[in-house]
Design a protein around this motif. Structure first.
Motif, PDB file in Angstrom:
ATOM      1  N   ARG A 112       0.859  -1.253   0.061  1.00  0.00           N
ATOM      2  CA  ARG A 112      -0.064  -0.051  -0.015  1.00  0.00           C
ATOM      3  C   ARG A 112       0.956   1.211  -0.107  1.00  0.00           C
ATOM      4  N   PRO A 113       1.071   1.871  -1.142  1.00  0.00           N
ATOM      5  CA  PRO A 113       1.661   3.228  -1.232  1.00  0.00           C
ATOM      6  C   PRO A 113       1.271   4.350  -0.258  1.00  0.00           C
ATOM      7  N   ALA A 114       2.155   5.106   0.312  1.00  0.00           N
ATOM      8  CA  ALA A 114       1.923   6.015   1.012  1.00  0.00           C
ATOM      9  C   ALA A 114       0.829   6.934   0.439  1.00  0.00           C
ATOM     10  N   GLY A 115      -0.370   7.126   1.143  1.00  0.00           N
ATOM     11  CA  GLY A 115      -1.440   7.912   0.648  1.00  0.00           C
ATOM     12  C   GLY A 115      -2.507   7.305  -0.105  1.00  0.00           C
ATOM     13  N   ALA A 116      -2.104   5.935  -0.365  1.00  0.00           N
ATOM     14  CA  ALA A 116      -3.067   5.139  -1.564  1.00  0.00           C
ATOM     15  C   ALA A 116      -4.497   4.851  -0.308  1.00  0.00           C
ATOM     16  N   ARG A 117      -5.663   4.550  -1.260  1.00  0.00           N
ATOM     17  CA  ARG A 117      -6.763   4.570  -0.391  1.00  0.00           C
ATOM     18  C   ARG A 117      -7.066   2.996  -0.134  1.00  0.00           C
ATOM     19  N   GLU A 118      -6.068   1.983  -0.907  1.00  0.00           N
ATOM     20  CA  GLU A 118      -6.239   0.448  -0.706  1.00  0.00           C
ATOM     21  C   GLU A 118      -5.337  -0.016  -1.127  1.00  0.00           C
ATOM     22  N   THR A 119      -5.027  -1.158  -0.715  1.00  0.00           N
ATOM     23  CA  THR A 119      -4.037  -1.967  -0.977  1.00  0.00           C
ATOM     24  C   THR A 119      -4.005  -2.593  -2.174  1.00  0.00           C
ATOM     25  N   ARG A 120      -2.565  -2.759  -2.892  1.00  0.00           N
ATOM     26  CA  ARG A 120      -2.553  -3.290  -4.200  1.00  0.00           C
ATOM     27  C   ARG A 120      -1.929  -4.719  -3.846  1.00  0.00           C
ATOM     28  N   TRP A 121      -2.634  -5.517  -4.825  1.00  0.00           N
ATOM     29  CA  TRP A 121      -2.140  -6.734  -4.872  1.00  0.00           C
ATOM     30  C   TRP A 121      -1.348  -7.585  -6.124  1.00  0.00           C
TER      31      TRP A 121
END
Length: 449
Positions: free
Chosen positions: A362-371
């Protein structure tokens, strides 16, 4: 003198990156050899489906079983004391080949897009053996925030013994070994083999560990790997590396000494995490999932172990889930537990089949986790695909030449993210193309966008 040495290493590293950039361009041009009909995972798996039911949670629950400290200390004492990673790396190692020394087949196993910026090939004898398969990777970038284990940068690559020949010794099938790679100097990687074992007889002896090593995570001072047939997890203490003193084909105590099938170093298990719901299963009736791959996510609080389900390529869904690591000072590198129980803190299902490795970030500031999901092709002669999924959809890396998704490596393994360098590490495994390589995560995201 030390300053000049660092400048020389920096210049060599720059030269290596330039060489790899040229290789990347050549591989991109080679993408024209891949036809759209060869695309794997062409149909989007869509968004992830969150699993929230009580039964889903129960199926993922583990129970912690730790070996007594007395048994571990007895084995260490009998074998002359712990040598640790530093002791292994001080020994003479096998050199890895830089990209320019890799064969054309090995270079062809690398991703087409995004392209690798660092790639290394194994000693030729290890590269050609059909009896061992490289499956998983983790690094000192997982183990520590600064990416170092003492003075070293280290990569661990898990290999498992697979020999379908009828004449092959049954005692060797399923043996698990790890290449401990000294990556401190990016121009001169060397590696050493260690064999995974389990103490027995109160620590007076040990036996071989058998594992497919589909997944492996080095966190703090512990190494967690998938157990045999994906049934749970095994735990190792990286401080407890031991040296054998008998060179023979036996594994365990031999007379007054210890042997490990010809390997100089062994790493004994200190415990396991076993499914509370019973043995795992594949196929249609797979209430308790078998473990496939593992990775580390340092963007959660606390840090977490990410797991995937081992399923057949034709499966309609694959489960992805995570366990939190303990934050207790006396439980370094172990999973969080309550009276020996370990519960998944998050679980999803994906319609992506043939998942060989997964990474959540999950990048800083992102709203959701990327898989990020690496998916195998139907055949070992085709490039796989790399997908990024969220709860809202999925995107795949696309080859510029033909717009197919067959852009990832041949026979891809598990995924590991070295946060300090921004690199995603993994490896390829084909009969002629076994390569350890890194791709910047920013390049992955660019190829998806």
């Amino acid at each position: 003198m030390k300053q000049r040495g660092r400048h020389r290493r920096r210049r060599r590293g720059q030269a290596l990156r330039a060489t790899l950039a040229g290789t990347a361009l050549a591989l991109t041009a080679a993408a024209t050899l891949i036809s759209t009909s060869q695309a794997t995972g062409s149909n989007s798996p869509g968004g992830l489906t969150e699993l929230r039911t009580a039964s889903a949670s129960q199926q993922l629950r583990l129970h912690e079983n730790l070996t007594s400290r007395d048994s571990l200390d007895t084995l260490s004492g009998n074998m002359g004391g712990n040598v640790g990673i530093d002791g292994v790396l001080r020994d003479t190692g096998r050199p890895m080949r830089n990209t320019s020394d890799c064969t054309a087949d090995e270079r062809a196993a690398l991703p087409v897009e995004p392209t690798a910026t660092r790639a290394y090939c194994w000693d030729r004898a290890d590269a050609r053996t059909g009896r061992w398969q490289p499956r998983s990777v983790t690094t000192s970038g997982d183990a520590a925030d600064d990416g170092r284990w003492n003075a070293h940068q280290v990569i661990l690559a898990g290999w498992t013994h697979r020999d379908g020949q009828a004449a092959a010794p049954a005692r060797d099938e399923g043996l698990a070994r790890i290449a401990v790679v000294d990556a401190t100097d990016p121009d001169a990687l060397t590696y050493h083999w260690i064999l995974l074992v389990a103490p027995r007889a109160g620590g007076k002896d040990f036996t071989a560990v058998r594992s497919g090593l589909g997944g492996m995570v080095w966190y703090q001072d512990k190494l967690i790997v998938t157990a045999a047939h994906g049934e749970g997890l095994l735990v190792f203490d990286m401080h407890r590396l031991l040296r054998t003193d008998v060179d023979s084909g036996a594994v365990g105590r031999v007379g007054a000494g210890y042997s490990a099938a010809g390997y100089r170093y062994v790493l004994p298990a200190i415990g396991s995490y076993d499914p509370e719901g019973g043995a795992c299963a594949r196929g249609r009736n797979r209430a308790v999932p078998c473990f496939g791959s593992l990775s580390l996510d340092r963007t959660t609080t606390p840090d977490s172990l990410v797991a995937t389900e081992a399923v057949s390529a034709a499966s309609e869904r694959t489960r992805l889930w995570r366990y939190s690591f303990s934050t207790a000072a006396y439980r370094t590198g172990l999973l969080a537990d309550a009276q020996g129980h370990v519960d998944a803190v998050e679980a999803y299902a994906t319609k992506g089949a043939g998942v060989s490795g997964a990474l959540s970030y999950r990048p800083a500031g992102a709203r959701e986790t990327r898989w990020y999901l690496g998916r195998q092709a139907d055949g070992r002669t085709r490039h796989g695909s790399l997908w990024r999924q969220t709860g809202h959809g999925a995107e795949a890396a696309t080859c510029t030449a033909d717009q197919s998704h067959s852009c990832w490596s041949l026979g891809s393994g598990s995924l590991s993210y070295w946060r300090r360098t921004g690199e995603l590490w993994t490896l390829s495994d084909t009969a002629d193309g076994r390569v350890l390589y890194a791709v910047p995560l920013t390049s992955v995201d660019s190829s998806l966008e």
